[in-house]
Design a protein around this motif. Structure first.
Motif, PDB file in Angstrom:
ATOM      1  N   LEU A 152      -9.095 -17.949  -6.261  1.00 61.31           N
ATOM      2  CA  LEU A 152      -7.951 -17.056  -6.077  1.00 61.31           C
ATOM      3  C   LEU A 152      -8.393 -15.591  -5.900  1.00 61.31           C
ATOM      4  N   LEU A 153      -9.290 -15.147  -6.759  1.00 60.88           N
ATOM      5  CA  LEU A 153      -9.588 -13.709  -6.771  1.00 60.88           C
ATOM      6  C   LEU A 153     -10.379 -13.227  -5.552  1.00 60.88           C
ATOM      7  N   PRO A 154     -11.432 -13.944  -5.116  1.00 60.33           N
ATOM      8  CA  PRO A 154     -12.060 -13.517  -3.856  1.00 60.33           C
ATOM      9  C   PRO A 154     -11.082 -13.613  -2.679  1.00 60.33           C
ATOM     10  N   PHE A 155     -10.216 -14.627  -2.669  1.00 61.58           N
ATOM     11  CA  PHE A 155      -9.219 -14.737  -1.595  1.00 61.58           C
ATOM     12  C   PHE A 155      -8.287 -13.528  -1.625  1.00 61.58           C
ATOM     13  N   PHE A 156      -7.864 -13.143  -2.833  1.00 57.61           N
ATOM     14  CA  PHE A 156      -6.998 -11.968  -2.954  1.00 57.61           C
ATOM     15  C   PHE A 156      -7.716 -10.726  -2.420  1.00 57.61           C
ATOM     16  N   ALA A 157      -8.978 -10.580  -2.784  1.00 49.72           N
ATOM     17  CA  ALA A 157      -9.744  -9.414  -2.311  1.00 49.72           C
ATOM     18  C   ALA A 157      -9.863  -9.437  -0.788  1.00 49.72           C
ATOM     19  N   GLN A 158     -10.138 -10.606  -0.220  1.00 50.29           N
ATOM     20  CA  GLN A 158     -10.235 -10.716   1.239  1.00 50.29           C
ATOM     21  C   GLN A 158      -8.913 -10.360   1.905  1.00 50.29           C
ATOM     22  N   SER A 159      -7.806 -10.780   1.262  1.00 47.08           N
ATOM     23  CA  SER A 159      -6.495 -10.560   1.879  1.00 47.08           C
ATOM     24  C   SER A 159      -6.095  -9.080   1.862  1.00 47.08           C
ATOM     25  N   GLN A 160      -6.875  -8.224   1.198  1.00 46.95           N
ATOM     26  CA  GLN A 160      -6.586  -6.784   1.235  1.00 46.95           C
ATOM     27  C   GLN A 160      -6.873  -6.196   2.615  1.00 46.95           C
ATOM     28  N   LEU A 161      -7.572  -6.980   3.452  1.00 46.19           N
ATOM     29  CA  LEU A 161      -7.865  -6.499   4.806  1.00 46.19           C
ATOM     30  C   LEU A 161      -6.725  -6.793   5.772  1.00 46.19           C
ATOM     31  N   ASP A 162      -5.709  -7.540   5.307  1.00 48.30           N
ATOM     32  CA  ASP A 162      -4.547  -7.857   6.153  1.00 48.30           C
ATOM     33  C   ASP A 162      -3.862  -6.599   6.660  1.00 48.30           C
ATOM     34  N   LYS A 163      -3.690  -5.656   5.752  1.00 47.18           N
ATOM     35  CA  LYS A 163      -3.038  -4.396   6.142  1.00 47.18           C
ATOM     36  C   LYS A 163      -3.602  -3.271   5.274  1.00 47.18           C
ATOM     37  N   PRO A 164      -3.454  -2.012   5.756  1.00 48.48           N
ATOM     38  CA  PRO A 164      -4.122  -0.906   5.057  1.00 48.48           C
ATOM     39  C   PRO A 164      -3.699  -0.722   3.598  1.00 48.48           C
TER      40      PRO A 164
END
Ligand SMILES: [Zn+2]
Length: 299
Positions: A152-164
């Motif tokens: 969950l947590l690395p996925f959450f961190a990766q998903s921070q690149l979705d939008k600024p």
């Protein structure tokens, strides 16, 4: 006044003078004691705390889940907060209050589990880090205390690149050192076993019922026959359906102290590294800008 009388009176006078000057100690005058607990700070002290932390805040991430027959449901929350709070005392950071809204679907059959939906987990975590950042936490370190959050947590961190975002999410996910310390007695030790029980003997010994540790089995039940590189969500239930992996009765305070001190040191080291990191946010901003017009991006 004789010379000897003067030599007696002057030190006394000096002591009296020093005792009536407020904040006579230079160290105290510069850095008054400030709590690391978000919820214990006044609004004005919170502003000072964020400044002192250089915008670095910790989000210790726990869970509510059965931990064998002998440890409390909040084991991961209690342990991760103990480690994070002590680390922040060593290297100042503001520590967010109790947070246990993570991935624990695999324990829904056990009493006391609180398992939020995946949509809720991601939405709540996003709003939490957004709100932290709005309050000046431009560097949010999620300190993970629960094995079930490790995807969950690395996925959450990766998903921070979705939008600024105007802040960086860092994930710190190491609870036990790779080597060293008192030799361990057990081979399987993944959940409520020797290590976790030992750490609880340091963080919250009053909640450890060591006499119950052998009333259930923490053996691997090997109920699935698949190659190691084939993953299923039911793997944990297949191996450890009673949410017990290992043998908590092997725990010692010595092992707990070694592992907890290592965890605290590692988190403090991560805080220092994050404070010194001036690259990640710049790269994020560069990336967000470029991703608005990918055809202009040169190799
Ligand atoms: Zn645990």
């Amino acid at each position: 006044m004789t010379t000897s009388a003067r030599s007696t009176i002057f030190p006394i006078l000096l002591m009296v003078l020093l005792s009536i000057i407020p904040n006579a100690s230079p160290a105290q005058a510069v850095q008054p004691k400030l709590s690391v607990h978000w919820e214990e700070l006044t609004a004005a002290d919170f502003r000072e705390g964020i400044h002192r932390a250089q915008g670095t805040c910790l989000l210790p991430f726990g869970i509510l889940e059965k931990h064998g027959p002998h440890l409390p449901l909040g084991t991961d929350l209690l342990d991760v907060r103990y480690a994070a709070l002590h680390a922040a005392e060593q290297e100042y950071a503001v520590v967010f209050p109790e947070y246990y809204f993570g991935q624990i679907a695999e324990a829904r059959h056990e009493p006391g589990t609180v398992a939020y939906s995946r949509e809720m987990q991601l939405a709540l975590l996003q709003e939490t880090t957004d709100e932290m950042a709005r309050n000046g936490c431009k560097k949010v370190i999620i300190v993970n205390g629960h094995g079930g959050n490790e995807h969950l947590l690395p996925f959450f961190a990766q998903s921070q690149l979705d939008k600024p975002h105007d802040y960086v999410v860092y994930v710190f996910d190491r609870r036990t050192p790779e080597s060293g310390g008192p030799p361990k007695k057990t081979a399987i030790d993944m959940h409520a076993g020797e290590s976790e029980t030992s750490k609880m003997m340091i963080s919250r010994p009053d909640t450890v019922h060591i006499d119950r540790a052998t009333t259930e089995s923490g053996a691997d039940q090997h109920r699935q026959n698949l190659p190691e590189d084939v993953y299923t969500g039911i793997w944990w239930y297949a191996r450890f359906p009673g949410h017990y992996s290992g043998d908590g009765s092997a725990a010692t305070r010595e092992l707990g102290k070694f592992q907890m001190d290592s965890w605290i040191d590692a988190v403090a080291k991560a805080i220092r590294a994050v404070k010194a990191d001036e690259v990640s946010l710049k790269l994020q901003n560069e990336f967000y800008e470029k991703s608005k017009h990918p055809l202009d991006t040169q190799p």
